[in-house]
Motif scaffolding. Structure first.
Motif, PDB file in Angstrom:
ATOM      1  N   MET A   1       0.841  -1.181   0.000  1.00 41.20           N
ATOM      2  CA  MET A   1       0.000   0.000   0.000  1.00 41.20           C
ATOM      3  C   MET A   1       0.889   1.249   0.000  1.00 41.20           C
ATOM      4  O   MET A   1       1.738   1.406   0.876  1.00 41.20           O
ATOM      5  CB  MET A   1      -0.914  -0.019   1.235  1.00 41.20           C
ATOM      6  CG  MET A   1      -1.843   1.143   1.331  1.00 41.20           C
ATOM      7  SD  MET A   1      -3.142   0.934   2.599  1.00 41.20           S
ATOM      8  CE  MET A   1      -2.242   0.304   3.989  1.00 41.20           C
ATOM      9  N   ILE A   2       0.698   2.135  -1.000  1.00 41.54           N
ATOM     10  CA  ILE A   2       1.489   3.358  -1.102  1.00 41.54           C
ATOM     11  C   ILE A   2       0.729   4.501  -0.431  1.00 41.54           C
ATOM     12  O   ILE A   2      -0.426   4.781  -0.757  1.00 41.54           O
ATOM     13  CB  ILE A   2       1.769   3.711  -2.576  1.00 41.54           C
ATOM     14  CG1 ILE A   2       2.480   2.556  -3.289  1.00 41.54           C
ATOM     15  CG2 ILE A   2       2.592   5.001  -2.659  1.00 41.54           C
ATOM     16  CD1 ILE A   2       3.840   2.216  -2.717  1.00 41.54           C
ATOM     17  N   LEU A   3       1.391   5.155   0.514  1.00 41.54           N
ATOM     18  CA  LEU A   3       0.766   6.267   1.239  1.00 41.54           C
ATOM     19  C   LEU A   3       1.770   7.404   1.408  1.00 41.54           C
ATOM     20  O   LEU A   3       2.986   7.185   1.372  1.00 41.54           O
ATOM     21  CB  LEU A   3       0.307   5.814   2.629  1.00 41.54           C
ATOM     22  CG  LEU A   3      -0.776   4.738   2.721  1.00 41.54           C
ATOM     23  CD1 LEU A   3      -1.001   4.358   4.183  1.00 41.54           C
ATOM     24  CD2 LEU A   3      -2.081   5.223   2.098  1.00 41.54           C
ATOM     25  N   ALA A 135      10.357   8.914   4.368  1.00 39.79           N
ATOM     26  CA  ALA A 135       9.029   8.478   4.821  1.00 39.79           C
ATOM     27  C   ALA A 135       8.978   6.976   5.088  1.00 39.79           C
ATOM     28  O   ALA A 135       8.153   6.514   5.899  1.00 39.79           O
ATOM     29  CB  ALA A 135       7.974   8.868   3.783  1.00 39.79           C
ATOM     30  N   SER A 136       9.846   6.221   4.439  1.00 38.12           N
ATOM     31  CA  SER A 136       9.857   4.772   4.667  1.00 38.12           C
ATOM     32  C   SER A 136      10.301   4.437   6.094  1.00 38.12           C
ATOM     33  O   SER A 136      10.135   3.303   6.544  1.00 38.12           O
ATOM     34  CB  SER A 136      10.784   4.087   3.656  1.00 38.12           C
ATOM     35  OG  SER A 136      12.121   4.541   3.833  1.00 38.12           O
ATOM     36  N   SER A 171       5.780   2.919   0.369  1.00 36.97           N
ATOM     37  CA  SER A 171       5.002   1.743   0.763  1.00 36.97           C
ATOM     38  C   SER A 171       4.863   1.704   2.285  1.00 36.97           C
ATOM     39  O   SER A 171       5.822   1.964   3.017  1.00 36.97           O
ATOM     40  CB  SER A 171       5.716   0.479   0.257  1.00 36.97           C
ATOM     41  OG  SER A 171       5.048  -0.669   0.723  1.00 36.97           O
ATOM     42  N   PHE A 172       3.658   1.366   2.763  1.00 39.06           N
ATOM     43  CA  PHE A 172       3.389   1.320   4.207  1.00 39.06           C
ATOM     44  C   PHE A 172       3.268  -0.117   4.682  1.00 39.06           C
ATOM     45  O   PHE A 172       2.447  -0.885   4.190  1.00 39.06           O
ATOM     46  CB  PHE A 172       2.098   2.075   4.523  1.00 39.06           C
ATOM     47  CG  PHE A 172       1.685   1.962   5.984  1.00 39.06           C
ATOM     48  CD1 PHE A 172       2.581   2.274   6.996  1.00 39.06           C
ATOM     49  CD2 PHE A 172       0.403   1.550   6.334  1.00 39.06           C
ATOM     50  CE1 PHE A 172       2.214   2.179   8.330  1.00 39.06           C
ATOM     51  CE2 PHE A 172       0.025   1.457   7.667  1.00 39.06           C
ATOM     52  CZ  PHE A 172       0.932   1.773   8.670  1.00 39.06           C
ATOM     53  N   ASP A 173       4.094  -0.448   5.666  1.00 40.63           N
ATOM     54  CA  ASP A 173       4.026  -1.782   6.268  1.00 40.63           C
ATOM     55  C   ASP A 173       4.407  -1.620   7.735  1.00 40.63           C
ATOM     56  O   ASP A 173       5.571  -1.307   8.036  1.00 40.63           O
ATOM     57  CB  ASP A 173       4.978  -2.740   5.557  1.00 40.63           C
ATOM     58  CG  ASP A 173       4.895  -4.146   6.139  1.00 40.63           C
ATOM     59  OD1 ASP A 173       3.879  -4.457   6.796  1.00 40.63           O
ATOM     60  OD2 ASP A 173       5.854  -4.911   5.961  1.00 40.63           O
ATOM     61  N   TYR A 174       3.457  -1.796   8.639  1.00 44.64           N
ATOM     62  CA  TYR A 174       3.735  -1.545  10.051  1.00 44.64           C
ATOM     63  C   TYR A 174       4.267  -2.810  10.725  1.00 44.64           C
ATOM     64  O   TYR A 174       3.641  -3.873  10.633  1.00 44.64           O
ATOM     65  CB  TYR A 174       2.471  -1.078  10.780  1.00 44.64           C
ATOM     66  CG  TYR A 174       2.791  -0.364  12.084  1.00 44.64           C
ATOM     67  CD1 TYR A 174       3.423   0.874  12.059  1.00 44.64           C
ATOM     68  CD2 TYR A 174       2.483  -0.931  13.313  1.00 44.64           C
ATOM     69  CE1 TYR A 174       3.740   1.533  13.233  1.00 44.64           C
ATOM     70  CE2 TYR A 174       2.800  -0.267  14.495  1.00 44.64           C
ATOM     71  CZ  TYR A 174       3.430   0.960  14.448  1.00 44.64           C
ATOM     72  OH  TYR A 174       3.754   1.612  15.615  1.00 44.64           O
TER      73      TYR A 174
END
Length: 560
Positions: A1-3, A135-136, A171-174
């Motif tokens: 998911m790109i945020l 941002a990553s 890309s968002f990965d928590y």
């Protein structure tokens, strides 16, 4: 998911369970606020009238709930305005995550508009701080910040995010979990040391527990109560340890140190074994370190190994959580022969009671008696938030606390202006509990703009402003040590605080006569919304007894 980076920050905060943020906007956090707007049904945004107020409010929220307080401010002056609040939280080990906006990456170091080196400024007053350059890194940094703020010895963490990083698409990965090399707080006390404590308790005839702020922060008050009650061990506390036991317990001897009770300090100086729990032995507690607890073996339990032996040498140091150590002690069969010791302390306390009056102004409105009355009138579940100075010490001595996290005060840094905004945080975090702020006239005027915040959110904070026309604690020292030369402490031109409250849309009352105190305090306690009581108290009242700075605990001043 790109945020975008700003969206990743908000999503990460939500995944950490954040539902309340104290935040003041500005040029370099507009995009974060814009993203928060989309989640207003999940995150409550509390807008203070000053960034310092917002930071103290987050602090009060954290101290009273046990959940980390979260603050968002803009770059430059927005960030530097949080410094006092961050330092206050750091000194008292309060978990907090402060997110600051920063100028764009290519402007850092160029003296750009509203630029400040937040990481450099806050390095000595945070548990950790981070400048995010891509941002990553945001999601991992947020995970790391909350982990650091809430584990081991809690404390504030700062995340500084440049404006252009907030705008990056990545890309968002928590992460689900986090491992930090070299950061592994020791949670459990060593079994051999626990066994040694048990042996020392069995041999002791005059044991004593000193409960510090770590007991409240770790939620270990019930375990301390159980140990004290079942083994017959008296308890004293530091300023940050109030609420450790019910106020009417025979075993509770109140605070120790400079502004401790006579009987609390007596217990320290005559004990043969001290179990110190979550105590950092500040100079106000110790006085003359060489003469502190001269007859006692000292067992010091703390999650932070750096605190053990820093001020007072421990005979038996134990690094671990208070829960883990007391869990072992509570399970052990430890016959403690302390009946004679308890009788000695009860008799000493009866012979040296606290006096809730001003002997120089008999019949006047004594602040000690006013606070004592408040303690009798307000419900036992009340959260008391103080400012700093005489009001703080009178509240500690005379209100009476029955549970943990019910007394919020700036103990380490001694921050005037803390009380009003911290009470806001306590009220936001505890809508089911009464919140009473007790402040002096000096401290109240340092952040009184936050009356607007109380009015904006209709927070039912009760405010007791004790006006003696002085910066009272300093006046007391001038009276004792500087031949009554009251340089810079006279405040005999204070405004009408009740009228001021009315201007902010808050009900205000004035109290001048001792005979009206009970009725007006009852009105304060029973008022449905916020209310401010401006009490004109005796200007000559002092905090007594008192041990002068650096003196042994026996050298008590009982009269000035």
């Amino acid at each position: 998911m790109i945020l975008k980076g700003a969206r990743i920050l908000v999503e990460s905060l939500l995944l950490e369970g954040v539902d309340t943020i104290f935040a003041y906007t500005g040029g370099k956090v507009i995009s974060i606020f814009d993203q928060l707007q989309e989640f207003e049904d999940r995150v409550r945004l509390i807008l203070p009238r000053h960034e310092q107020g917002g930071t103290h409010a987050a602090d009060g929220y954290a101290r009273s709930t046990g959940r980390p307080g979260v603050v968002i401010v803009t770059s430059g002056p927005g960030a530097t305005n949080t410094v006092t609040g961050i330092a206050t939280a750091y000194m008292d080990s309060v978990p907090m995550v402060v997110i600051t906006g920063q100028v764009n990456l290519d402007q850092i170091g160029s003296d750009a508009f509203q630029e400040a080196d937040v990481v450099g400024i806050t390095m000595p007053i945070t548990k950790a701080n981070f400048l995010v350059r891509d941002a990553s890194e945001i999601a991992y940094t947020v995970k790391k910040a909350f982990h650091l703020a809430t584990t081991g010895r809690p404390g504030p963490v700062v995340i500084d995010i440049p404006g252009d990083v907030q705008a990056q698409d990545v890309s968002f990965d928590y992460p689900d979990t986090i491992e930090l090399r070299g950061y592994k707080p020791n949670m459990n006390g060593h079994p051999k040391q626990i066994k040694s404590v048990i042996g020392m308790l069995k041999q002791s005839r005059k044991p004593l527990i000193i409960a510090g702020g770590g007991v409240n922060l770790s939620g270990a008050t019930e375990m301390v109560n159980r140990l004290a009650d079942e083994k017959g061990i008296p308890v004293v506390c530091t300023l940050m340890g109030h609420g450790v036991m019910p106020k009417r317990s025979e075993l509770l001897l109140g605070p120790i140190g400079m502004h401790g009770t006579l009987y609390g300090n007596y217990a320290v100086q005559h004990a043969d074994l001290i179990l110190a729990l979550g105590v950092r032995f500040s100079d106000r507690i110790v006085g003359d370190g060489a003469g502190f607890a001269p007859k006692a073996k000292l067992v010091h339990v703390d999650i932070d190994p750096a605190e053990i032996g820093k001020s007072i040498k421990a005979d038996l140091p134990i690094v671990g959580t208070i829960q883990s150590v007391l869990g072992d002690l509570n399970k052990a069969d430890i016959p403690v022969d302390s009946e004679q010791w308890i009788r000695e302390l009860v008799e000493y306390r009866s012979a040296h009671p606290l006096v809730a009056e001003d002997p120089k102004n008999p019949g006047g409105l004594a602040p000690q008696r006013l606070i004592q009355l408040a303690g009798e009138i307000f419900p036992k579940e009340t959260i008391v938030v103080t400012d700093v100075g005489q009001n703080q010490m009178w509240a500690a001595l005379f209100f009476g606390f029955s549970r943990g996290r019910s007394f919020l005060t700036s103990g380490g840094l001694g921050t005037m202006g803390f009380g009003l905004p911290a009470a806001i945080g306590a009220a936001v975090g505890n809508p089911d509990k009464p919140v009473l702020m007790i402040s002096g006239d000096g401290g109240f005027q340092m952040n009184l703009q936050e009356l607007a915040t109380i009015r904006r959110y209709r927070l039912p904070v009760k405010m007791l402003v004790i006006d003696n026309g002085y910066l009272g604690m300093v006046r007391q020292w001038q009276e004792l040590l500087f031949e009554k030369r009251y340089a810079g402490t006279v405040m005999d031109d204070n405004p009408d605080f009740a009228a001021l409250a009315e201007v902010f849309g808050i009900h205000g009352r004035t109290l001048r006569d001792a005979k009206d105190a009970q009725d007006v305090l009852r009105e304060l306690a029973e008022c449905e919304g916020p209310m401010l009581l401006h009490a004109h108290v005796s200007p000559s009242a002092n905090v007594l007894p008192m041990v002068p700075a650096g003196k042994p605990l026996e050298q008590v001043v009982e009269k000035i």
